[in-house]
Design a protein around this motif. Structure first.
Motif, PDB file in Angstrom:
ATOM      1  N   THR A  13      19.334   6.923  -7.649  1.00 61.81           N
ATOM      2  CA  THR A  13      19.430   7.317  -9.064  1.00 61.81           C
ATOM      3  C   THR A  13      18.465   8.460  -9.367  1.00 61.81           C
ATOM      4  N   TRP A  14      17.641   8.823  -8.408  1.00 65.02           N
ATOM      5  CA  TRP A  14      16.684   9.916  -8.613  1.00 65.02           C
ATOM      6  C   TRP A  14      16.649  10.772  -7.360  1.00 65.02           C
ATOM      7  N   ASN A  22      18.128  16.365 -11.897  1.00 65.68           N
ATOM      8  CA  ASN A  22      18.111  15.056 -11.253  1.00 65.68           C
ATOM      9  C   ASN A  22      19.534  14.603 -10.973  1.00 65.68           C
ATOM     10  N   ARG A 108      25.236   3.724 -16.567  1.00 61.02           N
ATOM     11  CA  ARG A 108      23.951   3.069 -16.816  1.00 61.02           C
ATOM     12  C   ARG A 108      22.806   4.080 -16.726  1.00 61.02           C
ATOM     13  N   ASN A 109      22.950   5.077 -15.874  1.00 62.67           N
ATOM     14  CA  ASN A 109      21.850   6.024 -15.663  1.00 62.67           C
ATOM     15  C   ASN A 109      22.095   7.401 -16.263  1.00 62.67           C
ATOM     16  N   ALA A 110      23.209   7.534 -16.973  1.00 63.59           N
ATOM     17  CA  ALA A 110      23.636   8.863 -17.453  1.00 63.59           C
ATOM     18  C   ALA A 110      22.554   9.659 -18.188  1.00 63.59           C
ATOM     19  N   PRO A 111      21.755   9.023 -19.074  1.00 63.34           N
ATOM     20  CA  PRO A 111      20.765   9.843 -19.799  1.00 63.34           C
ATOM     21  C   PRO A 111      19.732  10.515 -18.896  1.00 63.34           C
ATOM     22  N   PHE A 112      19.563   9.996 -17.686  1.00 64.53           N
ATOM     23  CA  PHE A 112      18.562  10.554 -16.781  1.00 64.53           C
ATOM     24  C   PHE A 112      19.135  11.589 -15.822  1.00 64.53           C
ATOM     25  N   LEU A 113      20.446  11.773 -15.860  1.00 63.18           N
ATOM     26  CA  LEU A 113      21.100  12.537 -14.798  1.00 63.18           C
ATOM     27  C   LEU A 113      21.581  13.900 -15.265  1.00 63.18           C
ATOM     28  N   ASN A 114      21.460  14.877 -14.377  1.00 62.67           N
ATOM     29  CA  ASN A 114      22.113  16.163 -14.570  1.00 62.67           C
ATOM     30  C   ASN A 114      23.439  16.217 -13.827  1.00 62.67           C
TER      31      ASN A 114
ATOM     32  N   ASP B 395      11.651   4.339  -7.646  1.00 61.00           N
ATOM     33  CA  ASP B 395      11.855   5.734  -8.065  1.00 61.00           C
ATOM     34  C   ASP B 395      11.742   5.823  -9.591  1.00 61.00           C
ATOM     35  N   PRO B 396      11.452   7.004 -10.121  1.00 53.45           N
ATOM     36  CA  PRO B 396      11.152   7.115 -11.551  1.00 53.45           C
ATOM     37  C   PRO B 396      12.261   6.618 -12.486  1.00 53.45           C
ATOM     38  N   VAL B 397      13.517   6.786 -12.105  1.00 53.50           N
ATOM     39  CA  VAL B 397      14.589   6.309 -12.987  1.00 53.50           C
ATOM     40  C   VAL B 397      14.627   4.779 -12.994  1.00 53.50           C
ATOM     41  N   VAL B 400      11.650   3.516 -15.037  1.00 56.50           N
ATOM     42  CA  VAL B 400      11.850   3.532 -16.492  1.00 56.50           C
ATOM     43  C   VAL B 400      12.806   2.410 -16.897  1.00 56.50           C
ATOM     44  N   GLN B 401      13.897   2.237 -16.154  1.00 58.73           N
ATOM     45  CA  GLN B 401      14.883   1.210 -16.506  1.00 58.73           C
ATOM     46  C   GLN B 401      14.261  -0.185 -16.468  1.00 58.73           C
ATOM     47  N   LEU B 420       5.581  11.611  -9.632  1.00 57.78           N
ATOM     48  CA  LEU B 420       6.670  12.426  -9.118  1.00 57.78           C
ATOM     49  C   LEU B 420       6.170  13.167  -7.891  1.00 57.78           C
ATOM     50  N   VAL B 431      12.661  16.964 -14.149  1.00 59.22           N
ATOM     51  CA  VAL B 431      11.602  16.323 -14.935  1.00 59.22           C
ATOM     52  C   VAL B 431      11.990  16.317 -16.411  1.00 59.22           C
ATOM     53  N   GLN B 433      15.048  16.274 -17.606  1.00 67.85           N
ATOM     54  CA  GLN B 433      16.111  15.292 -17.823  1.00 67.85           C
ATOM     55  C   GLN B 433      15.544  13.871 -17.806  1.00 67.85           C
ATOM     56  N   LEU B 434      14.588  13.634 -16.929  1.00 70.68           N
ATOM     57  CA  LEU B 434      13.958  12.309 -16.851  1.00 70.68           C
ATOM     58  C   LEU B 434      13.255  11.972 -18.170  1.00 70.68           C
ATOM     59  N   GLY B 437      15.879  11.491 -20.967  1.00 67.68           N
ATOM     60  CA  GLY B 437      16.565  10.210 -20.850  1.00 67.68           C
ATOM     61  C   GLY B 437      15.669   9.056 -21.276  1.00 67.68           C
ATOM     62  N   ALA B 438      14.431   9.079 -20.822  1.00 64.27           N
ATOM     63  CA  ALA B 438      13.507   7.990 -21.146  1.00 64.27           C
ATOM     64  C   ALA B 438      13.291   7.902 -22.660  1.00 64.27           C
TER      65      ALA B 438
END
Ligand code: SF4
Ligand code: SF4
Lengths: 289, 512
Positions: A13-14, A22, A108-114, B395-397, B400-401, B420, B431, B433-434, B437-438
Motif C-alpha cells: 500500500t506504500w 505513492n 480502502r487506501n484510495a486517499p493515500f494513493l496516487n 509501512d506508513p499507510v 496511519v490506518q 519515511l 509524501v 499524498q500520504l 490522505g491521513a
C-alpha cells in the motif's frame, strides 16, 4: 489465465519507487524471463502443488489438502524456508485474488494513493486480468484519481499492447541488455520483443521510464552503454532513463557470486549517457553500505 | 538530607550542563524538598507504584504546565507592566515578541508557545518587501534558536497561505534549527493544496513542520481558539494546561485478569485515581500558589484564569494491548493485527468515556482532556501514547490506518511519527499524498521524519543527530533538549525507530 482471478505474490500500500507519487503495487506471480540476476526468483515459477515445501515449513503453515498445497497466514512466521525449497521458483504463499478483491483494497487506501502499478513476475503474462482490473478501476468514480501503470520486461507483441494501452497511463520498461546473445544468456530469451515494445510505447506516449540494470562486466560495458544512449535518442528527448545497480540481495545461483555493481561505476555510466545527450538519467537514490 | 545535598552537588558540578540548565535543575530540586501536595493514601500508592504519574512536574505546582499567551494583546496594546508601547512596524512587533517570550512561565523554564506568528506579524508587513521579510524572519529564527534553545518551544502558522508563513517555511528549511518547533494548521478549504505541498516538501528537507488538522481541532475549542504547542498538544489559546498526569496502561494491563477486568474494573479505578491526583495538583496551583494573583499576564489579558485545561495523559497502549492479547492466548501484535488494533481502539473509546465523567474544578469547561502522552526520557519498556513500538512500525499507510480510529478520542493531542525512508526524496508527491490522505480521513496530526535528516524528532521534540553524538562524547550541548534526546536514545531506543528517530517528551522534572 483470467476469469478475473490472478495469482498475487504480494501487494504494497506504500511504494515510492514504482512510478509517480505513492503507489499501490500488485506483484503477479510468474515470469517469461529466467534472469540469472533476479532479485525475487520466487516470483518466476508457477506452483505445481508438488508439496516439496510442505516438509520444510517449521510452523505448520503449509498443508497438502487434497491435490492443493494450502498456506495459512496465521501461523506463518515469514521465514521463507519454503521459497528456498521450491524446485520451480514458485511460492506457496501466493494468494489468488479477484478483481473485486483488488478493488476493495484500492478503495480502502484510495486517499493515500496516487496510482496503481502492476508488477511481477511479468505483469503482461496476465493480460486479461490486467484488462479486467484496469477497466474496473476506470469505472469506479472514487478511484478516478489513480493513474494506472505497468512494470514490464516488454516481452509482449504489439497486438498485446494494443489491447491494454488505452487503459494504461504509463509503462516502466526494463531492457536487460542490447547485444542479443548477452540478453539470451542473462534472461533465457531474445530481446527483439522488448526493444520493439520500447519503441511502440514511446510512440504511443506511454513510456514512463526506461530501466536498465547495470551488471559489472556485462551490461556496464561501453558497447552496451552506447547502445542504450542510441535507443534513448531514438525514443525521443523526453525519455526518462533509470539506471539500477546489480546487488546480491535475493539472488540465487551462480550470479550470487558475481561482483555487485559499485556506485562509481553507475555514476560513470550516467556521466557517459548525459554526455551523449540523454537529459534525464536517474541513479539509485539510496546506496546500501 | 545528605542524599539531597549530594543530588544538588551532582547538578552543580555536572560538566555537561550549562549555567542556565543547572539553574533550572537546581530550582526543580529545591521545589521537590517541599512536601508533596496532599494526596489520599490510595492515590499516593498508585503514584508511588508509577501506575499513575505526575510527569515529575514538581511537589508544589506554582505555575501552569503550559502557558499559551495571546500575544495579540501585547501587539495590539503594548504593555503597561513591561513599559512597552504598541508596536507600529515589523521590527517593533518582532522586538516586542522577543521581550514577551521572557515573561512566559512554563515547566521547562522556556516558553512552549511563541505565537501564531503569521497572523501576529501580517498586519505589520504592509510595505515590507518579500526580501526584507525573509531577512527579518531569518534573524528572528536565529534569535529564537540561540536565546531560547528548547525544542519544546513551538510556533504555529496557517491556516491561510500567506507571505509570512511562506517566509517562515523557507527560512526553517534553510537553517535546519532545532528551535523553534513548527506546526502548520491545515484547513483544506482555506490553505490550499499548494501550501500543503510546500509543507510536505519542507518535511523532506528538515522533518518540519508538523501538520495539524485545523477543522478537527477548531471545533473542539471556543474563541479565541487554540494552539499546538510543545509535543503536539492542542490547548486553549489565552490559557493552556494547568497540569498533566498520565496513566501507564501497561501497568494497568499487568494488574488485570483479562480484557473484561481491564476495561470494567482496573481502568475505571486508575482513571479515578489519576483524576484525584490531578485535582490535588490543580487545586494547589489555583488556590495556594498565588500564580494568578496580581499577575500582569492576567491583568493585561495575555492569559485568562478560566482557560487552563487539565491534560489527562495515557501511554504504553501498545504494551497494554499486547499483554491483554497474551492473556487471551492471541498472538496478534498491536499495530499489525486487526484484532489487536481493534482492542486498542476499544480501550481509547473507554478511556474517553471514563475521563468525560470526571469533573475538575478550576479548569476550562470543568473537565480534563484526553491526551496520548508522548513519553519521558526515563520511560523504559513502554511506547509513547498510542504509538506502535519503535522499530516494528508497518509501512506508513498501514501505520496511519492502524492508528486512525484512536485519533477522535484524544482532544488535547495525539501524534504518531511516521518514518519515511530516503527514497521519498526523489518522489515528494508521495509524501504529499500520504499527508493529504491521513488528514482527509481524520488524523488529528501528521508528523514525519525522513531518514538521513540530521534533524529528527524524538517523541515530539526535535534533536540533531550530530548533537547527540557530541553530547555522548561529554561535550555538552547548547540546546536544552539534547540531554533528553540522548537519555531517550539510550533508555528507550528511539534511534531504532526504523530509519531514525522520534518521540519523547522530556526529562523527569522539566517539562513538556
Ligand atoms: S515462510 Fe514458508 S516455510 Fe516459513 S513459515 Fe511461512 S509458509 Fe512456512
Ligand atoms: S511452491 Fe514450489 S515446492 Fe511448494 S508446492 Fe508449489 S511448486 Fe511445490
Amino acid at each position: 489465465m483470467s476469469d478475473g482471478i490472478a495469482a498475487v505474490s504480494k501487494f504494497l500500500t506504500w511504494s515510492v519507487v514504482d512510478g509517480p507519487g505513492n503507489r499501490f503495487v500488485l506483484f503477479l506471480q510468474g515470469c517469461n524471463y529466467r534472469c540469472v540476476t533476479c532479485h525475487n526468483p520466487h516470483t518466476i515459477g508457477v506452483c505445481s502443488d508438488c508439496g516439496a515445501c510442505v516438509a520444510v515449513c517449521p510452523s505448520g503453515a503449509l498443508t497438502k489438502t487434497g491435490r492443493k498445497v494450502v498456506h495459512d497466514p496465521g501461523p506463518c512466521i515469514a521465514c521463507d524456508s519454503c521459497l528456498a525449497a521450491c524446485p520451480t521458483r514458485a511460492n506457496p504463499m501466493v494468494r489468488r485474488m479477484t478483481v473485486a478483491d483488488v478493488l476493495a483494497l484500492l478503495r480502502r487506501n484510495a486517499p493515500f494513493l496516487n496510482g496503481l502499478t502492476v508488477s511481477g513476475g511479468e505483469a503482461t503474462l496476465h493480460l486479461d486480468f490486467l484488462i479486467d482490473l484496469f477497466t474496473a478501476v476506470r469505472a469506479a468514480p472514487e478511484l478516478a484519481h489513480l493513474t494506472l501503470f505497468i512494470d514490464s520486461n516488454g516481452h509482449l507483441p504489439a497486438e498485446g499492447w494494443q489491447r491494454i494501452l488505452a487503459l494504461t497511463d504509463g509503462v516502466m520498461l526494463d531492457v536487460k541488455a542490447f547485444e542479443p546473445e548477452r540478453h539470451r544468456r542473462l534472461t533465457g530469451v531474445g530481446n527483439d520483443l522488448s526493444l520493439a515494445s520500447a519503441k511502440l510505447l514511446a510512440e504511443a506516449g506511454k513510456l514512463y521510464e526506461l530501466r536498465f540494470l547495470l551488471i559489472p562486466g556485462e551490461t556496464d560495458r561501453p558497447e552496451e552503454i552506447a547502445a542504450l544512449a542510441d535507443l534513448a535518442h531514438e525514443l525521443g528527448p523526453e525519455t526518462r532513463l533509470r539506471l539500477n545497480a546489480f546487488q546480491h540481495h535475493g539472488v540465487r545461483g551462480p550470479a550470487a557470486g558475481w561482483p555487485a555493481m559499485p556506485r562509481d561505476g553507475v555514476e560513470a555510466a550516467a556521466a557517459v549517457l548525459r554526455a551523449a545527450g540523454v537529459a534525464d538519467v536517474a541513479v539509485p537514490s539510496v546506496w546500501l553500505p | 538530607m545528605t542524599e539531597t545535598l549530594s543530588q544538588l552537588r551532582r547538578i552543580a558540578t555536572n560538566p555537561t550542563l550549562s549555567f542556565k540548565q543547572k539553574e533550572h535543575a537546581l530550582a526543580v530540586a529545591a521545589e521537590n524538598m517541599l512536601p508533596y501536595v496532599l494526596l489520599d493514601a490510595e492515590t499516593r500508592a498508585a503514584l508511588d507504584a508509577r501506575i499513575i504519574c505526575d510527569m515529575y512536574e514538581g511537589n508544589a505546582p506554582y505555575k501552569p504546565r503550559y502557558v499559551l499567551p495571546d500575544y495579540g494583546m501585547v501587539l495590539k496594546n503594548g504593555s503597561a507592566h513591561l513599559e512597552l508601547p504598541k508596536p507600529a512596524t515589523l521590527d517593533e512587533a518582532i522586538n516586542t515578541l522577543q521581550i514577551a517570550y521572557h515573561h512566559v512561565p512554563s515547566v521547562t523554564g522556556m516558553p512552549v508557545f511563541i505565537g501564531h506568528l503569521d497572523a501576529l506579524l501580517l498586519p505589520f508587513c504592509d510595505g515590507v518587501s518579500d526580501d526584507e521579510l525573509y531577512r527579518k524572519i531569518k534573524l528572528f529564527w536565529r534569535y529564537i534558536d540561540r536565546v531560547l534553545p528548547d525544542a519544546f518551544l513551538h510556533a504555529d502558522i496557517g491556516p491561510t497561505d500567506n507571505r509570512v508563513a511562506r517566509a517562515i517555511l523557507r527560512v526553517d528549511a534553510e537553517l535546519q534549527q532545532v528551535a523553534p518547533n513548527l506546526t502548520f494548521l491545515y484547513d483544506p478549504e482555506v490553505s490550499g493544496e499548494a501550501m500543503l505541498r510546500l509543507c510536505t516538501d519542507n518535511i523532506i528537507a528538515c522533518s518540519k513542520p508538523h501538520i495539524a488538522n485545523h477543522p478537527i481541532h477548531r471545533e473542539v475549542f471556543d474563541e479565541p481558539g487554540y494552539a499546538i504547542v510543545s509535543c503536539y498538544n492542542a490547548l486553549p489559546l489565552r490559557g493552556g494546561a494547568a497540569s498533566l498526569s498520565r496513566i501507564n496502561l501497561k501497568k494497568v494491563a499487568e494488574a488485570s485478569a483479562g480484557e473484561a477486568d481491564f476495561l470494567d474494573v482496573q481502568l475505571p479505578r486508575y482513571v479515578d485515581l489519576n483524576a484525584r491526583l490531578m485535582r490535588a495538583r490543580i487545586d494547589y496551583l489555583f488556590r495556594q500558589s498565588g500564580f494568578f494573583d496580581g499577575n500582569f499576564l492576567v491583568e493585561e489579558g495575555w492569559i485568562d484564569k478560566d482557560r487552563f485545561t487539565a491534560m489527562f495523559g495515557i501511554f504504553a497502549m501498545a504494551e497494554a494491548v499486547d499483554h491483554l492479547q497474551d492473556l487471551a492466548g492471541r498472538t496478534g501484535r498491536y499495530g499489525h493485527d486487526a484484532t489487536a488494533n481493534a482492542l486498542g481502539h476499544r480501550i481509547s473509546a473507554r478511556l474517553a468515556e471514563l475521563v468525560d465523567r470526571e469533573p475538575m474544578e478550576h479548569v476550562w469547561r470543568g473537565g480534563a482532556m484526553l491526551h496520548a502522552q508522548a513519553g519521558l526520557s526515563s520511560d523504559a519498556g513502554t511506547t509513547p501514547g498510542v504509538r506502535i513500538p519503535y522499530g516494528s512500525e508497518p509501512d506508513p499507510v498501514s501505520h496511519v490506518q492502524a492508528l486512525l480510529p484512536h485519533h477522535r478520542h484524544y482532544l488535547s493531542g495525539v501524534s504518531e511519527i511516521l518514518t519515511l525512508d530516503e527514497t521519498v526524496r526523489a518522489n515528494p508527491e508521495a509524501v504529499f499524498q500520504l499527508a493529504k490522505g491521513a488528514l482527509q480521513l481524520g488524523f488529528r496530526e501528521f508528523t514525519a521524519n525522513v531518514a538521513g535528516n540530521d534533524l529528527v524528532r524524538v517523541t515530539g521534540f526535535m534533536i540533531r543527530l550530530s548533537d547527540i553524538k557530541l553530547y555522548n562524547a561529554a561535550k555538552g550541548s547548547r540546546v536544552n533538549t539534547t540531554a533528553l534526546g540522548a537519555e531517550a536514545a539510550d533508555t528507550v531506543h528511539i534511534l531504532e525507530r526504523k530509519p531514525r528517530v522520534v518521540g519523547l517528551e522530556l526529562m523527569a522534572g522539566s517539562g513538556v
